[in-house]
Scaffold this motif. Structure first.
Motif, PDB file in Angstrom:
ATOM      1  N   GLY A 197       4.139  10.414  -9.405  1.00  0.00           N
ATOM      2  CA  GLY A 197       2.793  10.112  -9.866  1.00  0.00           C
ATOM      3  C   GLY A 197       1.987   9.198  -8.991  1.00  0.00           C
ATOM      4  O   GLY A 197       0.819   8.944  -9.282  1.00  0.00           O
ATOM      5  N   CYS A 198       2.566   8.694  -7.895  1.00  0.00           N
ATOM      6  CA  CYS A 198       1.832   7.760  -7.041  1.00  0.00           C
ATOM      7  C   CYS A 198       1.024   8.514  -5.989  1.00  0.00           C
ATOM      8  O   CYS A 198       1.531   9.444  -5.350  1.00  0.00           O
ATOM      9  CB  CYS A 198       2.805   6.796  -6.363  1.00  0.00           C
ATOM     10  SG  CYS A 198       2.016   5.457  -5.450  1.00  0.00           S
ATOM     11  N   LEU A 199      -0.215   8.104  -5.802  1.00  0.00           N
ATOM     12  CA  LEU A 199      -1.099   8.628  -4.769  1.00  0.00           C
ATOM     13  C   LEU A 199      -1.569   7.469  -3.903  1.00  0.00           C
ATOM     14  O   LEU A 199      -2.012   6.440  -4.422  1.00  0.00           O
ATOM     15  CB  LEU A 199      -2.320   9.309  -5.384  1.00  0.00           C
ATOM     16  CG  LEU A 199      -2.088  10.544  -6.255  1.00  0.00           C
ATOM     17  CD1 LEU A 199      -3.405  10.959  -6.926  1.00  0.00           C
ATOM     18  CD2 LEU A 199      -1.533  11.698  -5.442  1.00  0.00           C
ATOM     19  N   GLN A 200      -1.499   7.635  -2.574  1.00  0.00           N
ATOM     20  CA  GLN A 200      -2.001   6.628  -1.647  1.00  0.00           C
ATOM     21  C   GLN A 200      -2.542   7.336  -0.401  1.00  0.00           C
ATOM     22  O   GLN A 200      -2.014   8.369   0.015  1.00  0.00           O
ATOM     23  CB  GLN A 200      -0.896   5.656  -1.196  1.00  0.00           C
ATOM     24  CG  GLN A 200      -0.247   4.841  -2.285  1.00  0.00           C
ATOM     25  CD  GLN A 200      -1.092   3.665  -2.756  1.00  0.00           C
ATOM     26  OE1 GLN A 200      -2.257   3.530  -2.383  1.00  0.00           O
ATOM     27  NE2 GLN A 200      -0.508   2.802  -3.564  1.00  0.00           N
ATOM     28  N   PHE A 201      -3.585   6.749   0.174  1.00  0.00           N
ATOM     29  CA  PHE A 201      -4.016   7.176   1.499  1.00  0.00           C
ATOM     30  C   PHE A 201      -3.308   6.325   2.534  1.00  0.00           C
ATOM     31  O   PHE A 201      -3.236   5.099   2.412  1.00  0.00           O
ATOM     32  CB  PHE A 201      -5.536   7.056   1.648  1.00  0.00           C
ATOM     33  CG  PHE A 201      -6.272   8.244   1.096  1.00  0.00           C
ATOM     34  CD1 PHE A 201      -6.485   9.366   1.884  1.00  0.00           C
ATOM     35  CD2 PHE A 201      -6.726   8.246  -0.211  1.00  0.00           C
ATOM     36  CE1 PHE A 201      -7.146  10.472   1.376  1.00  0.00           C
ATOM     37  CE2 PHE A 201      -7.384   9.347  -0.733  1.00  0.00           C
ATOM     38  CZ  PHE A 201      -7.595  10.468   0.066  1.00  0.00           C
ATOM     39  N   GLY A 202      -2.770   6.992   3.544  1.00  0.00           N
ATOM     40  CA  GLY A 202      -2.103   6.280   4.622  1.00  0.00           C
ATOM     41  C   GLY A 202      -3.103   5.768   5.639  1.00  0.00           C
ATOM     42  O   GLY A 202      -4.297   6.095   5.599  1.00  0.00           O
ATOM     43  N   PRO A 203      -2.631   4.975   6.588  1.00  0.00           N
ATOM     44  CA  PRO A 203      -3.511   4.480   7.651  1.00  0.00           C
ATOM     45  C   PRO A 203      -4.066   5.588   8.534  1.00  0.00           C
ATOM     46  O   PRO A 203      -5.048   5.378   9.244  1.00  0.00           O
ATOM     47  CB  PRO A 203      -2.616   3.516   8.434  1.00  0.00           C
ATOM     48  CG  PRO A 203      -1.218   3.933   8.111  1.00  0.00           C
ATOM     49  CD  PRO A 203      -1.253   4.448   6.716  1.00  0.00           C
TER      50      PRO A 203
END
Length: 382
Positions: free
Chosen positions: A151-157
């Motif tokens: 369920g985790c969403l993140q934008f990377g560098p």
């Protein structure tokens, strides 16, 4: 893993020097929430709080909840199956103020499938989303088991969207999804969402030229990555992966990263044999930088909630430390990477609030880098 959430602003109070490890203190920031399960900012002073039953509300810098939901998808969201389904994550596009795109992760009401969808902010009101703007990017079939949805969403560098998928549930990964290169379950996925029509696979994904793997896969061998994050300064990746019966783990990958790692589940639970024959002897496993054992009892360690590296300005002696917690014990720990490449982990908080009044399900970061944590069962944010 239980999901009861309180949103909490994190205050780190210490008279110790920068080189010493402080103890943290929790300060109540906001209350009256219903099962808060994710906290994100869009680049300004607002916090966006996900409530598990399918709502996103805005909280201002004083902790005041906007009475009108930013987004309501409760009619689409499954919330049964022992409390692990629901709307589980949100993240805002790095260019949100220009394109208005944000992304949510939820379990579909009709069948429990895992959905990653893009929505747009309303064109005239920044405090409302357009509920009719949904564009489904990923729909991943989920087994009949209701747990381990990720369920985790993140934008990377790198500007790409990373998605954490659980292994599909039950116990022990009976369908062997995490090590199956033709399944999205038990993986971190990486996609390029800078397209009005959906997404494309980045050309440097590690398995894009390997037909035995689905091209979206970035890493594999995960059980239920309950919160991962990228260090705002270094770009390093930190993952809290929930264990089976005995061991919780923290995984770390230093930037720049080319992906392709096998995190080991279900051959191993942290560094310990689980079903080792499910991995080949030649497989290279990325071992966790920290593991801790379940210690039993009604308030013992049992389920990790991954956090963030602190990059705020209020507490200098926390700067650069990775902060995480255990959902069941309420214990907070921090990890520091030493100059020689080793890692030191320290308990930085225990019994911070009244016993049994914690179920820390997620961390969040403000636009200035200050940390928050949520108690899902009591509806508070610290």
């Amino acid at each position: 893993m239980k999901f009861y959430l309180t949103a909490i602003i994190f205050c780190f109070i210490s008279l110790k020097s920068f080189s010493q490890t402080p103890q943290i203190e929790l300060k109540l920031f906001s209350s009256g929430w219903t099962s808060p399960i994710d906290i994100k900012n869009c680049g300004d002073s607002r916090l966006f709080i996900v409530q598990q039953k399918g709502y996103v509300y805005i909280c201002d810098s004083l902790g005041i909840k906007n009475p009108i939901a930013f987004l309501d998808i409760s009619a689409k969201t499954a919330t049964d199956a022992g409390g692990e389904r629901g709307m589980l994550g949100i993240v805002f596009h790095p260019d949100y103020f220009n394109n208005g795109h944000f992304f949510v992760y939820y379990t579909k009401k009709s069948n429990g499938d895992l959905i990653v969808a893009r929505y747009n902010v309303d064109s005239t009101n920044k405090n409302l989303a357009d509920p009719n703007s949904e564009l489904i990017l990923l729909q991943v079939p989920h087994p009949t088991y209701g747990n381990h949805n990720g369920g985790c969403l993140q934008f990377g560098p790198d500007g790409y969207l990373y998605t954490g998928m659980g292994d599909g549930g039950s116990g022990g990964d009976p369908n062997e999804n995490a090590q199956n290169p033709q399944k999205y379950l038990g993986k971190l996925l990486r996609i390029d969402v800078n397209s009005e029509t959906g997404y494309v696979v980045p050309p440097d994904n590690p398995f894009i030229n390997d037909p035995s793997f689905l091209p979206e896969i970035w890493t594999y061998g995960m059980r239920n990555p309950w919160r991962f994050s990228f260090d705002k300064i270094t770009g390093d990746l930190w993952v809290g992966d929930v264990g089976q019966n005995t061991w919780e783990e923290v995984d770390y990958v230093e930037a720049p990263d080319s992906g392709g790692q096998n995190y080991g589940w279900d051959c191993y639970e942290a560094t310990h044999d689980y079903e080792p024959l499910n991995c080949n002897a030649s497989d290279s496993v990325l071992w966790p930088v920290f593991e801790y054992k379940h210690n039993g009892g009604s308030n013992g360690d049992c389920s990790i909630t991954g956090g963030y590296v602190y990059r705020g300005s209020q507490y200098a002696n926390m700067y650069g430390k990775y902060i995480f917690a255990d959902y069941c014990s309420g214990i907070f720990r921090c990890i520091v990477k030493n100059n020689d490449g080793t890692f030191t982990t320290t308990n930085v908080g225990d019994e911070l609030i009244t016993q049994d009044e914690f179920d820390f399900s997620t961390f969040g970061v403000s636009n200035t880098g200050e940390l928050y944590v949520a108690d899902i069962s009591h509806g508070k944010i610290y």
